[in-house]
Design an enzyme around this catalytic site. Sequence first.
Site, PDB file in Angstrom:
ATOM      1  N   GLY A  21      13.035  16.862  -7.460  1.00 44.12           N
ATOM      2  CA  GLY A  21      11.657  16.939  -8.054  1.00 44.12           C
ATOM      3  C   GLY A  21      11.203  18.077  -7.191  1.00 44.12           C
ATOM      4  N   ILE A  33       9.651  18.012  -4.286  1.00 44.23           N
ATOM      5  CA  ILE A  33      10.086  18.084  -2.842  1.00 44.23           C
ATOM      6  C   ILE A  33      11.530  18.457  -2.576  1.00 44.23           C
ATOM      7  CG2 ILE A  33      10.100  16.630  -0.591  1.00 44.23           C
ATOM      8  CD1 ILE A  33       7.954  14.967  -1.629  1.00 44.23           C
ATOM      9  N   ARG A  76      18.093  12.287 -11.991  1.00 43.95           N
ATOM     10  CA  ARG A  76      18.187  11.414 -13.325  1.00 43.95           C
ATOM     11  C   ARG A  76      18.352  12.375 -14.326  1.00 43.95           C
ATOM     12  NH1 ARG A  76      13.005   7.740 -12.318  1.00 43.95           N
ATOM     13  NH2 ARG A  76      12.166   9.773 -11.352  1.00 43.95           N
ATOM     14  N   ILE A  85      14.492  11.161   3.479  1.00 43.31           N
ATOM     15  CA  ILE A  85      12.869  11.158   3.637  1.00 43.31           C
ATOM     16  C   ILE A  85      12.424  10.568   2.351  1.00 43.31           C
ATOM     17  CG2 ILE A  85      13.025  13.328   5.403  1.00 43.31           C
ATOM     18  CD1 ILE A  85      12.528  14.968   2.740  1.00 43.31           C
ATOM     19  N   ALA A  86      13.067   9.770   1.830  1.00 43.02           N
ATOM     20  CA  ALA A  86      12.320   8.974   0.501  1.00 43.02           C
ATOM     21  C   ALA A  86      11.682   7.905   0.623  1.00 43.02           C
ATOM     22  CB  ALA A  86      13.537   9.121  -0.538  1.00 43.02           C
ATOM     23  N   ARG A  87      12.695   6.719   0.551  1.00 45.18           N
ATOM     24  CA  ARG A  87      11.986   5.721   0.880  1.00 45.18           C
ATOM     25  C   ARG A  87      12.995   4.678   1.428  1.00 45.18           C
ATOM     26  NH1 ARG A  87       7.809   6.876   0.732  1.00 45.18           N
ATOM     27  NH2 ARG A  87       5.880   6.159  -0.468  1.00 45.18           N
ATOM     28  N   GLU A 118      10.506  -1.402   6.866  1.00 45.33           N
ATOM     29  CA  GLU A 118       9.838  -0.790   7.826  1.00 45.33           C
ATOM     30  C   GLU A 118       8.401  -1.502   7.843  1.00 45.33           C
ATOM     31  OE1 GLU A 118      10.053   3.356   6.110  1.00 45.33           O
ATOM     32  OE2 GLU A 118       7.778   3.200   5.959  1.00 45.33           O
ATOM     33  N   HIS A 130       8.593   7.145   9.824  1.00 41.47           N
ATOM     34  CA  HIS A 130       7.985   7.789   8.495  1.00 41.47           C
ATOM     35  C   HIS A 130       6.853   8.688   8.515  1.00 41.47           C
ATOM     36  CE1 HIS A 130       7.079   6.107   4.092  1.00 41.47           C
ATOM     37  NE2 HIS A 130       6.761   7.406   4.085  1.00 41.47           N
ATOM     38  N   ILE A 131       7.181   9.987   9.053  1.00 44.31           N
ATOM     39  CA  ILE A 131       6.295  11.087   9.434  1.00 44.31           C
ATOM     40  C   ILE A 131       6.406  12.375   8.811  1.00 44.31           C
ATOM     41  CG2 ILE A 131       5.536  10.099  11.546  1.00 44.31           C
ATOM     42  CD1 ILE A 131       7.500  12.027  12.899  1.00 44.31           C
TER      43      ILE A 131
END
Length: 329
Positions: A152, A154, A174, A233-235, A264, A282-283
Amino acid sequence: MQKILVARSIFPDVIERLKQHFEVDWNDGDVLSADELKRRLADKDGALTAGDMIGADVLAAAPRLRVVANMAVGYNNFDMAAFNAANVLGTNTPDVLNESTADFGWALMMAAARRIAESEHWLRAGHWNKWSYDGFLGSDLYGSTLGVIGMGRIGQALARRAQGFNMRVVYHNRSRVAPQIESELNAEYLSKEDLLRRADHVVLVLPYTKESHHTIGAAELALMKPTATLTNIARGGIVDDAALAEALRDKRIAAAGLDVFEGEPKLHPALLTVPNVVLTPHIASATETTRRAMANLAADNLIAGLGAGPRAGQPPNPINPDVIGKART
Ligand code: GLV
């Protein structure tokens, strides 16, 4: 005056902006429990959230609520089926964080590949008494192959930076991105499995959904090169953290960089016991400029979504625009 809840601590000047339009109930303290969130939302027309879980139960407890503005690009904390059923608008904050987040992906990937955090801990612990030819050998980024899962906005910003490092870019998504973007980024589309076999450095930048849960687990880690790195760095939840900790411990992959974790701010305890992982809280979007832009964009969405300000009725980032103008159910 309409009433809103700002569920998280945010920049005070953004609160002042919101106060020009709304009566603001601001939670400037700890994260609200689900019960507390329901209680504080009971009389609110709108809310500004950052990762707070908003499902059917919360919406049912907040019969006046019409807009929830998430200060994040990811909105897996929103149950969008429930939003649609209740005609509640959800908004997010895309684009303003692309470059900061891509920068951070590189920082983590480089720190993992070149063992920066691991060697720093060792140095701080007083172990350094001589230069050594084989101390903290890592793996090169320059000239290697970058694998991006999730191409996407990012992911594309990350891949663009790879040109300066003379890297080949392979990606999985996807769906394939437009041929023009593939050629601009010099990026080759691969299946997830082929990408994992080919890439020297894998970065995850895909949204968290039911389908992307544990995109990387033991089977996927087994396909990666023993010299490879993995950066998330996603989730949290996209990686099976227990399987990753095991792969790192057994050196089945070289290193990892993680900014997000399943459950988290709690971490899988095994991750804290392996040295070859860089852990950050998560920064990835956390620069002053970007976090301010995100907070102001969330406020813009809330103001316009609730029919106020210069863009009344036309919030910039609706997730489910079809509900705009429909009565709350
Ligand atoms: C941060 O994680 C975001 O989704 O913006």
